[in-house]
Design a protein around this motif. Structure first.
Motif, PDB file in Angstrom:
ATOM      1  N   ASP A 178      19.483  74.229  78.923  1.00 32.94           N
ATOM      2  CA  ASP A 178      19.104  73.095  78.086  1.00 32.94           C
ATOM      3  C   ASP A 178      17.730  73.363  77.455  1.00 32.94           C
ATOM      4  N   PHE A 179      17.287  72.411  76.617  1.00 36.00           N
ATOM      5  CA  PHE A 179      16.070  72.664  75.855  1.00 36.00           C
ATOM      6  C   PHE A 179      14.842  72.778  76.761  1.00 36.00           C
TER       7      PHE A 179
ATOM      8  N   GLU B 186      14.692  73.977  79.737  1.00 39.37           N
ATOM      9  CA  GLU B 186      14.680  75.305  80.349  1.00 39.37           C
ATOM     10  C   GLU B 186      14.228  76.364  79.333  1.00 39.37           C
TER      11      GLU B 186
ATOM     12  N   TYR C  77      18.652  73.191  67.962  1.00 40.45           N
ATOM     13  CA  TYR C  77      19.237  73.565  69.259  1.00 40.45           C
ATOM     14  C   TYR C  77      20.670  73.058  69.416  1.00 40.45           C
ATOM     15  N   GLU C  78      20.971  71.909  68.834  1.00 38.94           N
ATOM     16  CA  GLU C  78      22.322  71.355  68.969  1.00 38.94           C
ATOM     17  C   GLU C  78      23.349  72.228  68.250  1.00 38.94           C
TER      18      GLU C  78
ATOM     19  N   GLU D 252      16.592  65.927  75.218  1.00 35.83           N
ATOM     20  CA  GLU D 252      17.539  65.443  76.227  1.00 35.83           C
ATOM     21  C   GLU D 252      18.152  64.124  75.797  1.00 35.83           C
TER      22      GLU D 252
ATOM     23  N   ALA E  43      20.855  64.756  73.011  1.00 40.85           N
ATOM     24  CA  ALA E  43      22.025  65.473  73.522  1.00 40.85           C
ATOM     25  C   ALA E  43      22.779  64.620  74.540  1.00 40.85           C
ATOM     26  N   ALA E  44      22.002  63.995  75.456  1.00 42.36           N
ATOM     27  CA  ALA E  44      22.656  63.189  76.487  1.00 42.36           C
ATOM     28  C   ALA E  44      23.359  61.973  75.873  1.00 42.36           C
TER      29      ALA E  44
ATOM     30  N   ARG F  23      26.566  63.135  74.214  1.00 47.73           N
ATOM     31  CA  ARG F  23      27.577  63.468  75.222  1.00 47.73           C
ATOM     32  C   ARG F  23      28.168  62.210  75.833  1.00 47.73           C
TER      33      ARG F  23
END
Lengths: 165, 204
Positions: free
Chosen positions: A2-3, A5, A43-44, B63, B66-67, B70
């Motif tokens: 993930d971003f 990381e 990133y997506e 996050e 993206a979260a 999802r």
């Protein structure tokens, strides 16, 4: 990965890469911030099947550094890279100051390289990529990358030992 | 050993150095490898002042987006609603292209009366309305032109400005006529002027 990381794994490497090109720490912070903002935006849509994140991220970093250099040239700014460092009043122990001076001398030697050599050297010593990966990123041949690195290090060695720096 | 061979040897030893595989043999150019070792030890990341702040700003954003995406797609109801909304948006241009029938009121609007025609009485105007509007007690069609009375010009009853006296004069390279009225004195000049007499010049 993930971003978060990605950020934790590569921030130091990207920042070091930027510092090889951008001498001032504050400006390097600014450029590094723009790199990770661009990475977050893309990133997506980043497809891990197309290659490792390292190459993708350093591709963004190379573009950001090139943009920074173009912007500086367009504005006709006097490069602070050429300006002497301010008088050091750092209260740290002498060995730390020596390390700082040594780093400054190395950056001076790197700044004396041509743009392409400096970029290859920055990628080699900061990104952790091998010559084949650098060749893939820059579009050069692998053996050509090796020769550029060799010549650049020899040039820096000559400058440092010859008293130019 | 030519330059290509020297470069290959140097790069082999440099890779061993960078991979942390113990001390390199330095079989080639020792000075260059020592310099490379110094460069490999360079780390400026401790000088960054934005590392923590940038992480705090960017990582939750990454996050969160993206979260959220999802979670949205994992929910069946939300997925169905999202699909319905997408179809509705896709069909919206087709719905807009259907021409709407003209309203009944517009179809019965009378032609505007010509200029200068006499104003018809109220009863006559009501008679031209559709039956549905007359029953509802409406006074007239919407957006209909109303006939106007004839336009007539009226003479000005009092002069706006009365000239008391006037005279020709010469001066400053031209001629002028001076008008003197109760409201003030006006000059109509005819002479050559320079740009600085018209515009204010300022030196930066």
């Amino acid at each position: 990965m993930d971003f978060a990381e990605l950020y934790d794994r590569y921030f130091d490497k990207v920042y070091n890469y930027v510092r090889y090109h951008v001498r001032l720490a504050a400006e390097a912070d600014d450029v590094t911030g723009r790199i990770f903002e661009a990475a977050l935006r893309g990133y997506e849509t980043y497809d891990q099947a197309r290659g490792p994140a390292q190459g993708w991220l350093f591709g963004i970093a190379r573009n950001a550094v090139a943009d920074w250099a173009r912007g500086r040239n367009r504005r006709g700014e006097v490069s602070l890279d050429d300006a002497p460092e301010p008088a050091d009043r750092d209260p740290r122990p002498p060995d730390a100051l020596e390390r700082k001076e040594e780093r400054a001398r190395l950056l001076d030697a790197i700044a004396g390289l041509d743009e392409r050599s400096r970029d290859i050297i920055a990628l080699k010593f900061s990104s952790g990529m091998n010559n084949r990966e650098i060749a893939g990123l820059t579009g050069l041949g692998e053996s050509n990358v090796g020769i550029i690195i060799f010549r650049a290090v020899k040039r820096m060695q000559a400058d440092l030992e010859g008293g130019k720096i | 050993m030519n330059e290509v061979e020297q470069a290959e040897l140097f790069n082999r030893e440099l890779d061993a150095l960078l991979q942390g595989g113990g001390s390199p043999s330095f079989s080639g150019d020792q000075g260059a490898l020592r310099l490379a070792a110094s460069m490999a030890a360079l780390d400026f990341s401790g000088e960054s002042r934005v590392k923590a702040g940038l992480r705090a700003r960017l990582v939750p954003a990454g996050e969160g987006f993206a979260a959220g995406l999802r979670a949205l797609l994992a929910n069946n109801y939300a997925r169905a609603a999202f699909a319905a909304a997408a179809i509705a948006v896709a069909l919206l241009p087709l719905a807009r292209r259907q021409p709407a029938p003209p309203p009944a009121v517009v179809a019965h609007i009378a032609a505007p009366a010509p200029l200068g025609a006499a104003v018809p009485p109220q009863e006559a105007m009501s008679a031209r309305l559709p039956a549905s509007l007359r029953a509802a007690g409406s006074t007239g069609p919407l957006f209909a032109s109303l006939p106007m009375g004839e336009l007539r010009g009226e003479p000005i009853k009092a002069p706006v400005m009365e000239l008391n006296s006037g005279r020709n004069t010469e001066g400053q390279g031209g001629t002028a006529i001076i008008f003197e009225t109760d409201s003030g004195t006006f000059a109509l000049e005819r002479r050559e002027v320079k740009p600085e007499q018209i515009f204010e010049l300022r030196t930066l």
